[in-house]
Design a protein around this motif. Structure first.
Motif, PDB file in Angstrom:
ATOM      1  N   ILE A  95       1.016  -1.198  -0.317  1.00  0.00           N
ATOM      2  CA  ILE A  95      -0.133  -0.221   0.151  1.00  0.00           C
ATOM      3  C   ILE A  95       0.855   1.483  -0.048  1.00  0.00           C
ATOM      4  O   ILE A  95       0.357   2.500  -1.034  1.00  0.00           O
ATOM      5  N   ALA A  96       1.482   1.507   0.490  1.00  0.00           N
ATOM      6  CA  ALA A  96       2.611   2.588   0.819  1.00  0.00           C
ATOM      7  C   ALA A  96       3.894   2.631  -0.576  1.00  0.00           C
ATOM      8  O   ALA A  96       4.126   4.098  -0.662  1.00  0.00           O
ATOM      9  N   THR A  97       4.153   1.719  -0.694  1.00  0.00           N
ATOM     10  CA  THR A  97       4.733   1.890  -1.711  1.00  0.00           C
ATOM     11  C   THR A  97       3.932   2.000  -3.175  1.00  0.00           C
ATOM     12  O   THR A  97       4.142   2.927  -4.384  1.00  0.00           O
ATOM     13  N   ASP A  98       2.797   1.786  -3.136  1.00  0.00           N
ATOM     14  CA  ASP A  98       1.760   1.932  -4.007  1.00  0.00           C
ATOM     15  C   ASP A  98       0.940   3.531  -3.651  1.00  0.00           C
ATOM     16  O   ASP A  98       1.525   4.426  -4.807  1.00  0.00           O
ATOM     17  N   ILE A  99       0.612   3.736  -2.915  1.00  0.00           N
ATOM     18  CA  ILE A  99       0.859   5.324  -3.078  1.00  0.00           C
ATOM     19  C   ILE A  99       2.101   6.703  -2.643  1.00  0.00           C
ATOM     20  O   ILE A  99       1.959   7.191  -3.720  1.00  0.00           O
ATOM     21  N   LYS A 100       3.494   5.846  -2.464  1.00  0.00           N
ATOM     22  CA  LYS A 100       4.833   6.525  -3.322  1.00  0.00           C
ATOM     23  C   LYS A 100       4.282   6.612  -4.642  1.00  0.00           C
ATOM     24  O   LYS A 100       4.625   7.645  -5.092  1.00  0.00           O
ATOM     25  N   ASP A 101       4.878   5.429  -5.348  1.00  0.00           N
ATOM     26  CA  ASP A 101       4.444   6.142  -6.992  1.00  0.00           C
ATOM     27  C   ASP A 101       3.429   6.643  -7.265  1.00  0.00           C
ATOM     28  O   ASP A 101       3.074   7.029  -8.563  1.00  0.00           O
ATOM     29  N   SER A 102       1.824   7.075  -6.351  1.00  0.00           N
ATOM     30  CA  SER A 102       1.054   7.539  -7.045  1.00  0.00           C
ATOM     31  C   SER A 102       1.505   9.030  -6.688  1.00  0.00           C
ATOM     32  O   SER A 102       0.909  10.169  -7.899  1.00  0.00           O
ATOM     33  N   LEU A 103       1.894   9.454  -5.202  1.00  0.00           N
ATOM     34  CA  LEU A 103       1.708  10.997  -5.278  1.00  0.00           C
ATOM     35  C   LEU A 103       3.793  11.374  -5.485  1.00  0.00           C
ATOM     36  O   LEU A 103       3.761  12.147  -4.923  1.00  0.00           O
ATOM     37  N   TYR A 104       4.398  10.468  -5.536  1.00  0.00           N
ATOM     38  CA  TYR A 104       6.028  10.833  -6.183  1.00  0.00           C
ATOM     39  C   TYR A 104       6.544  11.704  -4.289  1.00  0.00           C
ATOM     40  O   TYR A 104       7.252  12.535  -4.658  1.00  0.00           O
ATOM     41  N   CYS A 105       5.846  10.909  -3.590  1.00  0.00           N
ATOM     42  CA  CYS A 105       6.584  11.319  -2.135  1.00  0.00           C
ATOM     43  C   CYS A 105       6.843  10.231  -1.060  1.00  0.00           C
ATOM     44  O   CYS A 105       6.669   9.180  -1.999  1.00  0.00           O
ATOM     45  N   GLY A 106       7.438  10.673   0.103  1.00  0.00           N
ATOM     46  CA  GLY A 106       7.853   9.790   0.520  1.00  0.00           C
ATOM     47  C   GLY A 106       6.027   9.132   1.961  1.00  0.00           C
ATOM     48  O   GLY A 106       5.587  10.023   1.507  1.00  0.00           O
ATOM     49  N   VAL A 107       6.987   7.798   2.293  1.00  0.00           N
ATOM     50  CA  VAL A 107       5.508   7.992   2.670  1.00  0.00           C
ATOM     51  C   VAL A 107       6.349   6.361   3.427  1.00  0.00           C
ATOM     52  O   VAL A 107       7.212   6.276   3.719  1.00  0.00           O
ATOM     53  N   GLN A 108       5.559   6.607   5.174  1.00  0.00           N
ATOM     54  CA  GLN A 108       5.767   6.111   6.016  1.00  0.00           C
ATOM     55  C   GLN A 108       4.558   5.786   6.868  1.00  0.00           C
ATOM     56  O   GLN A 108       3.370   5.734   7.200  1.00  0.00           O
ATOM     57  N   ILE A 109       5.712   4.111   7.610  1.00  0.00           N
ATOM     58  CA  ILE A 109       3.821   3.364   8.027  1.00  0.00           C
ATOM     59  C   ILE A 109       4.258   3.055   9.556  1.00  0.00           C
ATOM     60  O   ILE A 109       5.922   3.593  10.133  1.00  0.00           O
ATOM     61  N   ALA A 110       3.476   3.619  10.329  1.00  0.00           N
ATOM     62  CA  ALA A 110       3.634   3.586  11.485  1.00  0.00           C
ATOM     63  C   ALA A 110       2.170   2.908  12.713  1.00  0.00           C
ATOM     64  O   ALA A 110       1.849   2.623  12.117  1.00  0.00           O
TER      65      ALA A 110
END
Length: 285
Positions: A95-110
Motif C-alpha cells: 500500500i505504502a509503495t503504491d501511494i509513493k508511486d502515485s504521489l511521488y513523495c515519501g511514505v511512512q508506516i507507523a
C-alpha cells in the motif's frame, strides 16, 4: 549482594526449561515419548512429567492416545499469528509503495505502542527530494499527522499524559510575556496547557470522524503530511469510506510526506481520496 540488573539477567529458569521442551518437540517434528524428551533435556522423567503437565494445561503440548507427547494447538496459534503478522506487513508495504508511486513523495508506516506512535517502515520516493522519518522514531502527538491520527483512536486517559508532556516541553516558547512573580508564570503556563489540551481533544474528535489527519508545516516548516488509518483485519464498507469502525483501536497508519508544492493543502481532498482508494483496494475482500 546481587544487584537488580543481575537478578533481571538471570531470567526465569522454569520458563526457560518449558520453552526448551517446546524446542525439543519442534526440532523432533514428531511425537515423542516421555523418556526420550527427558533424555534430550537431561532431566529425570518424573520432573519432566511435571513440566509436561503444565504445558498440557496451557495447550502448548498434548498427550496422544499412545502416551506420546506432541505440540498443542497454542503452538499452531502462535505459528499462525506470526504468519499473519508477516502478511500484514507485506500488505502495508505494498500500500505504502503504491501511494509513493502515485504521489511521488515519501511514505511512512507507523503503529501505536505504549510509548506512542512509532515509525516501523519508511518508503523513500524515487525523486531527488526525499523527506522521510527514520524507522524507530517516535512521532509527536501534537504536531505530526501520524501522531494526531493514531492518538484519535486511543482512549483519552492513555494519550492525555503524553500530550501534556509534549505541551509542557514547548509551552515556555509559546508564552513570551515575562511576569514579575514566578507563581504567576506557573499559573499562566498551566492555564495555557489546559487550553491547548482542550483544543487538541476537540481536534481528535474531528479527525476520528473524518477518518484522516493532515498538518501543514506544523512539525517542519514548508513540509505537509497526510495520514490515513489502515486496518488490515477488517474491510471498509462503502458507507464507511473515510473512517474505520469506532468500536476498536486502530492498528496502523500510513502517512505521505512532502513539500507544500508536492502536497498542496488546496488538493487535500484529492490526495486523501488517492490514498484511501489505494488502501481499500488491498483491504476489501
Amino acid at each position: 549482594m546481587m544487584s537488580n540488573s543481575d537478578k533481571r539477567s538471570k531470567g526465569v529458569q522454569s520458563m526457560e526449561i518449558g520453552l526448551s521442551i517446546l524446542d525439543v518437540l519442534i526440532d523432533q517434528r514428531e511425537p515423542m515419548k516421555l523418556k526420550n524428551i527427558a533424555l534430550s533435556m537431561q532431566m529425570h522423567p518424573a520432573k519432566m512429567h511435571r513440566y509436561l503437565v503444565s504445558l498440557i494445561r496451557k495447550k502448548y503440548v498434548e498427550q496422544l492416545g499412545d502416551g506420546s507427547y506432541a505440540l498443542g494447538i497454542r503452538v499452531d496459534a502462535l505459528r499462525q499469528a506470526g504468519l499473519n503478522q508477516n502478511n500484514v506487513m507485506e500488505q502495508l508495504i505494498k500500500i505504502a509503495t503504491d501511494i509513493k508511486d502515485s504521489l511521488y513523495c515519501g511514505v511512512q508506516i507507523a503503529k501505536w505502542f505504549n510509548e506512542g506512535p512509532i515509525v516501523i517502515k519508511a518508503i523513500e520516493p524515487d525523486t531527488p527530494i526525499s523527506i522521510i522519518t527514520r524507522v524507530g522514531s517516535r512521532m509527536p502527538l501534537v504536531t505530526s499527522a501520524t501522531g494526531q491520527l493514531l492518538a484519535s483512536y486511543q482512549p483519552l486517559d492513555t494519550i492525555k499524559p503524553l500530550v501534556l508532556a509534549e505541551l509542557q516541553s514547548t509551552i515556555k516558547a509559546s508564552v513570551s510575556t515575562v511576569f514579575e512573580e514566578e507563581g504567576t508564570q506557573v499559573e499562566t503556563r498551566t492555564q495555557e496547557i489546559e487550553k491547548q489540551w482542550q483544543q487538541y481533544e476537540q481536534s481528535l474528535h474531528e479527525i476520528r470522524e473524518q477518518g484522516y489527519s493532515c498538518v501543514t508545516g506544523d512539525m517542519m516548516r514548508g513540509i505537509n503530511a497526510f495520514s490515513i488509518p489502515i486496518d488490515m483485519q477488517y474491510a471498509l464498507d462503502d458507507s464507511d469510506a473515510l473512517a474505520v469502525s469506532n468500536n476498536r483501536q486502530l492498528g496502523h497508519s500510513i502517512t505521505v510526506i512532502g513539500t507544500a508544492e508536492q502536497l498542496p493543502y488546496s488538493k487535500k481532498k484529492s490526495i486523501i481520496n488517492q490514498m484511501l482508494s489505494i488502501s481499500q483496494s488491498y483491504i476489501r475482500p
